[in-house]
Design a protein around this motif. Structure first.
Motif, PDB file in Angstrom:
ATOM      1  N   ARG A 155     -17.304  15.196  -1.498  1.00 20.18           N
ATOM      2  CA  ARG A 155     -17.460  13.897  -2.147  1.00 20.18           C
ATOM      3  C   ARG A 155     -18.804  13.777  -2.863  1.00 20.18           C
ATOM      4  O   ARG A 155     -19.526  12.792  -2.725  1.00 20.18           O
ATOM      5  CB  ARG A 155     -17.314  12.760  -1.128  1.00 20.18           C
ATOM      6  N   GLU A 387     -15.354   3.046  -6.647  1.00 19.45           N
ATOM      7  CA  GLU A 387     -16.799   2.833  -6.635  1.00 19.45           C
ATOM      8  C   GLU A 387     -17.556   4.081  -6.186  1.00 19.45           C
ATOM      9  O   GLU A 387     -18.629   4.396  -6.722  1.00 19.45           O
ATOM     10  CB  GLU A 387     -17.137   1.669  -5.697  1.00 19.45           C
ATOM     11  N   ASP A 388     -16.999   4.825  -5.212  1.00 21.04           N
ATOM     12  CA  ASP A 388     -17.708   6.012  -4.728  1.00 21.04           C
ATOM     13  C   ASP A 388     -17.729   7.109  -5.786  1.00 21.04           C
ATOM     14  O   ASP A 388     -18.704   7.845  -5.916  1.00 21.04           O
ATOM     15  CB  ASP A 388     -17.098   6.523  -3.418  1.00 21.04           C
ATOM     16  N   SER A 391     -20.376   5.947  -8.461  1.00 25.03           N
ATOM     17  CA  SER A 391     -21.759   6.119  -7.997  1.00 25.03           C
ATOM     18  C   SER A 391     -22.122   7.593  -7.891  1.00 25.03           C
ATOM     19  O   SER A 391     -23.262   7.981  -8.167  1.00 25.03           O
ATOM     20  CB  SER A 391     -21.959   5.421  -6.647  1.00 25.03           C
ATOM     21  N   SER A 392     -21.161   8.437  -7.506  1.00 19.80           N
ATOM     22  CA  SER A 392     -21.410   9.879  -7.422  1.00 19.80           C
ATOM     23  C   SER A 392     -21.717  10.467  -8.787  1.00 19.80           C
ATOM     24  O   SER A 392     -22.613  11.297  -8.940  1.00 19.80           O
ATOM     25  CB  SER A 392     -20.202  10.595  -6.817  1.00 19.80           C
TER      26      SER A 392
END
Length: 482
Positions: A155, A387-388, A391-392
Motif C-alpha cells: 500500500r 483517500e489512501d 494520499s499515497s
C-alpha cells in the motif's frame, strides 16, 4: 521481535538462483574460446554456496507466509543483496573494474537502469556482455512481480489501486507470487524470444540478437557496443521501438489477453495516455529537427521515435546523440524520462497512472472551487479514487522531488557540474540510463565520475526502483519497534 529467518531463507534461495544463471555466461565464454570462463566458474561457486548456506541456516524459521514488516524488508534486501553477488563476475572478469564500478554496473543492471561505467564495450568478453544482459533480464521480470504482488500489498505509492486488477493478493504473499510469476514468465520469455528472432531477421548476429532482446524486453538498455544502437540499421530501430513499447505496457493485460480477454488491453487508459505522450513528443521533436534541417527525412522521424520511446520507457538505448539536436529536444527528453511507462510493466520512473491520479485530483479541486457546494470525486478508469490511494500518490510525488533534490545536491558536493548532477540524479532515481551533458549523456557514460558519486547514484537507483516509499519505510524507527 522481527523474525528475519523467512526473509533470509528467500534471499538465500534467490542468491543461489543468481549463481546458477552465471553458468550461461560461463558457457558463452567457453564457446567463444576467450579463456574467461574461470571467472564465472569461481563466481558461481561462491554465489551458490553462500546463497545455499543462507537458505539452509534460515529454513527452520520458514512460515506459511510473510507478515507486512517481513515483506517490506524482503523487497528491499533482494535488490540490495543480489547486486553484491552480481558484481563478482564483473569485478573479476571486466578490465580494470573496481568493486565500486562492478557494484554500480550490477545495481544498474538489476534495477534495469542501464547506466554503465564500462568503456570499450565492443571488446568485452562474450560472457561479460551476456551477464550484463542477464542481470537486466532478471531485474525486469523481478520488478514486474514486485509491482503486481508486493507493492499493492504494501500500500505504497498508490499501487494498491491495482490490488483487484487481475490477481487477488490478499492471501499468503509468496505462494500467490509464485502463481503470478509463472504467468508473467511465460509472456516475458515469449516476448524475449520473439524480439530475438525479429532482431535476427533484421541482420543482427545471433549473439547480438539474444543480448539485445534481453535488454530490450527488460527495458534495461545495456548494449554490446559503445555506440549503443547507433551501428544498427533502420529495421533494428523499428523492431526495438515496438518491443520497448510492448515491455512498457501492463503485463497483466497480456495475461488477460492470453486468457481470451482483449477488452482490458484495448480500453486501458494508461496505455492510451502512454501512446499519446509518445506520439506528441515524437511529433514535436521531428518537426523541430525537420525545421532545422530544412527538409523532411525518414531518419529524423526514426531517431526521434526510437530515442523518445527509449527514454520514456526507461530503456536507455540511443541511436544518435540527441544532445546535438538543440535545447528544445533535450528539455523534452529530460521531462519525458520523468513520466515513464505503465504500472505493472518493466518500465520505470513515476508511471503514467500517478499523473492520471494527480490530474484527476487537480480537476476535482478546480471544479470544487468553481462550485463550492458541489461534491466532486476524483476517478481513475471509472472508479472512485480512495483517500489512501490519493494520499499515497501525493506522498510519492513529494518524496520523488525531495529525493531528486537531495541526490542532486550530494552529487554537486562531490564536484560534478549542475547539468551532470541534476540529470544524473533524475536518471538514477527514475532508472532511465543516460543523463544529459557530454560526460553522462547519450554519447558518454559514467566511467569518469568520481567513486563517491557512483555510490550515491547506486543508492538512488536502488531507492528509485523500489518506488521510494518502501525503502523510506524501513528506515524509520517505528518500523523496527512495531
Amino acid at each position: 521481535m522481527l523474525d528475519l529467518r523467512p526473509v533470509g531463507y528467500v534471499v538465500g534461495l534467490l542468491v543461489a538462483a543468481l549463481g546458477a544463471t552465471m553458468l550461461a555466461s560461463l558457457l558463452a565464454d567457453v564457446l567463444a574460446q576467450n579463456g574467461h570462463w574461470p571467472v564465472f566458474f569461481e563466481s558461481a561457486v561462491i554465489t551458490i554456496l553462500t546463497g545455499g548456506l543462507m537458505a539452509m541456516a534460515c529454513s527452520n524459521g520458514v512460515s506459511q507466509g510473510l507478515n507486512l514488516r517481513q515483506t517490506f524488508l524482503l523487497t528491499s534486501l533482494v535488490w540490495l543483496t543480489l547486486p553484491v553477488f552480481g558484481a563478482l563476475p564483473l569485478m573479476l572478469g571486466a578490465p580494470n573494474a573496481s568493486f565500486t564500478n562492478a557494484f554500480f554496473e550490477a545495481m544498474s543492471g538489476l534495477t534495469t537502469t542501464g547506466s554503465t561505467t564500462f568503456e570499450g564495450l565492443d571488446a568485452l568478453p562474450e560472457g561479460i556482455k551476456l551477464w550484463r544482459a542477464t542481470l537486466q533480464w532478471l531485474g525486469g521480470v523481478g520488478i514486474i512481480v514486485v509491482a503486481m504482488v508486493f507493492l499493492p500489498e504494501l500500500r505504497v505509492g498508490g499501487m494498491q489501486i491495482f490490488r483487484s486488477e487481475a490477481f487477488d493478493t490478499m492471501g499468503k504473499i509468496l505462494p500467490r507470487a509464485g502463481e503470478i510469476a509463472s504467468s508473467i514468465s511465460v509472456i516475458y520469455i515469449g516476448l524475449t524470444v520473439a524480439c530475438a528472432l525479429a532482431y535476427g531477421a533484421s541482420g543482427m548476429g545471433p549473439f547480438d540478437a539474444l543480448v539485445h532482446s534481453m535488454t530490450t524486453v527488460s527495458t534495461g538498455g545495456m548494449a554490446n557496443y559503445d555506440s549503443s544502437f547507433g551501428g544498427f540499421g533502420a529495421a533494428a530501430h523499428y523492431i526495438g521501438t515496438v518491443f520497448m513499447i510492448l515491455a512498457a505496457l501492463p503485463f497483466v493485460r497480456f495475461v488477460q489477453l492470453m486468457s481470451g480477454t482483449a477488452k482490458p488491453l484495448l480500453h486501458d487508459s494508461q496505455i492510451r495516455v502512454f501512446l499519446a505522450v509518445i506520439g506528441i513528443c515524437v511529433l514535436l521533436i521531428t518537426s523541430w529537427v525537420w525545421g532545422r534541417e530544412g527538409k523532411f527525412t525518414e531518419l529524423a522521424f526514426r531517431e526521434a521515435l526510437f530515442n523518445v520511446v527509449s527514454v520514456m520507457s526507461g530503456t536507455g538505448y540511443s541511436s544518435a546523440d540527441y544532445m546535438t539536436w538543440g535545447t528544445f529536444p533535450v528539455v523534452i527528453f529530460f521531462f519525458v524520462g520523468l513520466v515513464g511507462g505503465c504500472a505493472g510493466s518493466t518500465a520505470c520512473s513515476v508511471k503514467i497512472f500517478r499523473y492520471q491520479i494527480l490530474f484527476a485530483s487537480i480537476k476535482a479541486q478546480v471544479r470544487q472551487i468553481h462550485s463550492p457546494h458541489g461534491i466532486f470525486t476524483p476517478r481513475f478508469e471509472g472508479r472512485t479514487i480512495s483517500e489512501d490511494v490519493m494520499s499515497s500518490v501525493m506522498a510519492f510525488f513529494v518524496a520523488f522531488v525531495l529525493l531528486l533534490g537531495v541526490t542532486a545536491v550530494l552529487l554537486g558536493m562531490t564536484g560534478l557540474d549542475f547539468i551532470t548532477s541534476i540529470s544524473g540524479a533524475a536518471t538514477a532515481i527514475a532508472n532511465i540510463g543516460p543523463g544529459l551533458g557530454p560526460e553522462i549523456g547519450p554519447a558518454g557514460n559514467f566511467a569518469h565520475i568520481n567513486d563517491s558519486a557512483k555510490w550515491i547514484l547506486s543508492i538512488a537507483m536502488f531507492i528509485g526502483r523500489l518506488e521510494i516509499m518502501v525503502v523510506l519505510t524501513i528506515l524509520t524507527v517505528k518500523f523496527w519497534k512495531t
